[in-house]
Design a protein around this motif. Sequence first.
Motif, PDB file in Angstrom:
ATOM      1  N   UNK A  44     -20.303   8.188  13.245  1.00  0.00           N
ATOM      2  CA  UNK A  44     -21.110   9.409  13.301  1.00  0.00           C
ATOM      3  C   UNK A  44     -22.393   9.212  14.103  1.00  0.00           C
ATOM      4  N   UNK A  45     -22.882  10.305  14.691  1.00  0.00           N
ATOM      5  CA  UNK A  45     -24.041  10.228  15.582  1.00  0.00           C
ATOM      6  C   UNK A  45     -25.316   9.763  14.878  1.00  0.00           C
ATOM      7  N   UNK A  46     -25.386   9.926  13.554  1.00  0.00           N
ATOM      8  CA  UNK A  46     -26.602   9.532  12.840  1.00  0.00           C
ATOM      9  C   UNK A  46     -26.588   8.055  12.437  1.00  0.00           C
ATOM     10  N   UNK A  47     -25.431   7.417  12.537  1.00  0.00           N
ATOM     11  CA  UNK A  47     -25.293   6.049  12.017  1.00  0.00           C
ATOM     12  C   UNK A  47     -26.212   5.041  12.719  1.00  0.00           C
ATOM     13  N   UNK A  48     -26.327   5.069  14.056  1.00  0.00           N
ATOM     14  CA  UNK A  48     -27.224   4.074  14.688  1.00  0.00           C
ATOM     15  C   UNK A  48     -28.667   4.167  14.193  1.00  0.00           C
ATOM     16  N   UNK A  49     -29.193   5.368  14.053  1.00  0.00           N
ATOM     17  CA  UNK A  49     -30.575   5.523  13.572  1.00  0.00           C
ATOM     18  C   UNK A  49     -30.719   5.116  12.111  1.00  0.00           C
ATOM     19  N   UNK A  50     -29.711   5.424  11.314  1.00  0.00           N
ATOM     20  CA  UNK A  50     -29.765   5.021   9.902  1.00  0.00           C
ATOM     21  C   UNK A  50     -29.768   3.497   9.804  1.00  0.00           C
ATOM     22  N   UNK A  51     -28.956   2.879  10.635  1.00  0.00           N
ATOM     23  CA  UNK A  51     -28.901   1.417  10.676  1.00  0.00           C
ATOM     24  C   UNK A  51     -30.265   0.840  11.058  1.00  0.00           C
ATOM     25  N   UNK A  52     -30.842   1.362  12.135  1.00  0.00           N
ATOM     26  CA  UNK A  52     -32.122   0.852  12.613  1.00  0.00           C
ATOM     27  C   UNK A  52     -33.237   1.054  11.590  1.00  0.00           C
ATOM     28  N   UNK A  53     -33.292   2.237  11.009  1.00  0.00           N
ATOM     29  CA  UNK A  53     -34.442   2.574  10.160  1.00  0.00           C
ATOM     30  C   UNK A  53     -34.299   2.130   8.710  1.00  0.00           C
ATOM     31  N   UNK A  54     -33.068   2.067   8.206  1.00  0.00           N
ATOM     32  CA  UNK A  54     -32.886   1.720   6.790  1.00  0.00           C
ATOM     33  C   UNK A  54     -32.228   0.349   6.609  1.00  0.00           C
ATOM     34  N   UNK A  55     -31.502  -0.076   7.614  1.00  0.00           N
ATOM     35  CA  UNK A  55     -30.861  -1.389   7.532  1.00  0.00           C
ATOM     36  C   UNK A  55     -29.388  -1.312   7.187  1.00  0.00           C
ATOM     37  N   UNK A  56     -28.709  -2.439   7.446  1.00  0.00           N
ATOM     38  CA  UNK A  56     -27.248  -2.494   7.260  1.00  0.00           C
ATOM     39  C   UNK A  56     -26.849  -2.285   5.811  1.00  0.00           C
ATOM     40  N   UNK A  57     -27.783  -2.559   4.890  1.00  0.00           N
ATOM     41  CA  UNK A  57     -27.479  -2.391   3.469  1.00  0.00           C
ATOM     42  C   UNK A  57     -27.171  -0.934   3.121  1.00  0.00           C
ATOM     43  N   UNK A  58     -27.571  -0.020   3.990  1.00  0.00           N
ATOM     44  CA  UNK A  58     -27.334   1.399   3.719  1.00  0.00           C
ATOM     45  C   UNK A  58     -26.078   1.919   4.389  1.00  0.00           C
ATOM     46  N   UNK A  59     -25.275   0.985   4.930  1.00  0.00           N
ATOM     47  CA  UNK A  59     -23.984   1.356   5.502  1.00  0.00           C
ATOM     48  C   UNK A  59     -22.870   0.725   4.672  1.00  0.00           C
ATOM     49  N   UNK A  60     -21.730   1.386   4.646  1.00  0.00           N
ATOM     50  CA  UNK A  60     -20.559   0.812   3.981  1.00  0.00           C
ATOM     51  C   UNK A  60     -19.870  -0.157   4.944  1.00  0.00           C
ATOM     52  N   UNK A  61     -18.893  -0.902   4.426  1.00  0.00           N
ATOM     53  CA  UNK A  61     -18.132  -1.827   5.273  1.00  0.00           C
ATOM     54  C   UNK A  61     -17.444  -1.087   6.415  1.00  0.00           C
ATOM     55  N   UNK A  62     -17.096   0.171   6.174  1.00  0.00           N
ATOM     56  CA  UNK A  62     -16.416   0.962   7.209  1.00  0.00           C
ATOM     57  C   UNK A  62     -17.391   1.518   8.247  1.00  0.00           C
ATOM     58  N   UNK A  63     -18.685   1.432   7.951  1.00  0.00           N
ATOM     59  CA  UNK A  63     -19.685   1.922   8.902  1.00  0.00           C
ATOM     60  C   UNK A  63     -20.135   3.348   8.647  1.00  0.00           C
ATOM     61  N   UNK A  64     -19.848   3.865   7.466  1.00  0.00           N
ATOM     62  CA  UNK A  64     -20.412   5.162   7.079  1.00  0.00           C
ATOM     63  C   UNK A  64     -21.760   4.931   6.404  1.00  0.00           C
ATOM     64  N   UNK A  65     -22.559   5.992   6.270  1.00  0.00           N
ATOM     65  CA  UNK A  65     -23.738   5.870   5.424  1.00  0.00           C
ATOM     66  C   UNK A  65     -23.259   5.655   3.991  1.00  0.00           C
ATOM     67  N   UNK A  66     -23.904   4.726   3.313  1.00  0.00           N
ATOM     68  CA  UNK A  66     -23.598   4.492   1.898  1.00  0.00           C
ATOM     69  C   UNK A  66     -24.336   5.560   1.075  1.00  0.00           C
ATOM     70  N   UNK A  67     -23.593   6.603   0.744  1.00  0.00           N
ATOM     71  CA  UNK A  67     -24.193   7.789   0.124  1.00  0.00           C
ATOM     72  C   UNK A  67     -24.834   7.497  -1.224  1.00  0.00           C
TER      73      UNK A  67
END
Length: 201
Positions: A44-67
């Motif tokens: 998703x288009x928001x994933x790179x910014x979420x990664x940068x600003x919140x860190x990998x801990x906020x992503x799932x193994x599949x690369x979605x935001x960890x809701x």
Amino acid sequence: RRFSVGLTGGIGSGKTTVADMLAARGAAMVDTDTIAHQLTAPGGLAIPDIHTQFGAAFLTAEGAMNRARMREYVFAEANAKARLEAILHPLIRIETERAAAQAQGDYLVFVVPLLVESRGWKERVSRVLVVDCLEQTQIRRVMSRSGLSEAQVRAIMAAQATRTQRLAAADDVIDNDGDALSLVPQVDQLHARYVALAREA
Ligand code: ATP
């Protein structure tokens, strides 16, 4: 600009039910919740910014935001909600307009759960349609659908606009305290009105 309706209502008020009925009659739907989900899904288009600003801990193994994790964090951390919204809202706007430009139908319906709470939406749509019911009805429906407790449902409702605020923003109101059948004449009448307004526009 093309005639458009902003469809909103509190949690469990019946937005999806009414949206489906309008779609069945020929309205074009753009659902901002669906778009927000796509933005935070893998790739998703928001994933790179979420990664940068919140860190990998906020992503799932599949690369979605960890809701679940983001929900907790946003609850606990004062600035987190604003930071997440600063990423999501501009992207939601862009993707919403892209979907709207492609949508085919008699008129356009934007389904926006937080229309009254968010800036800019009232100005973007030709009419605001509120699906309204008693708070007691909302609580009963959400509890039976989700298994949340009454206190949990009330906490979600407390973070949304009040019924009074929503009704004050409404051009049109659908009363959804009755059964599903009682929606039919209301939706028929509004749809006919919107088709006529779209022709004039
Ligand atoms: P959310 O904000 O949680 O996405 P919503 O506003 O989209 O909810 P719906 O999903 O349409 O609301 O409705 C909430 C629940 O209540 C659903 O399970 C739906 O089937 C049920 N429901 C909606 N309207 C009625 C009605 N008039 N009579 C009985 N059940 C209803």
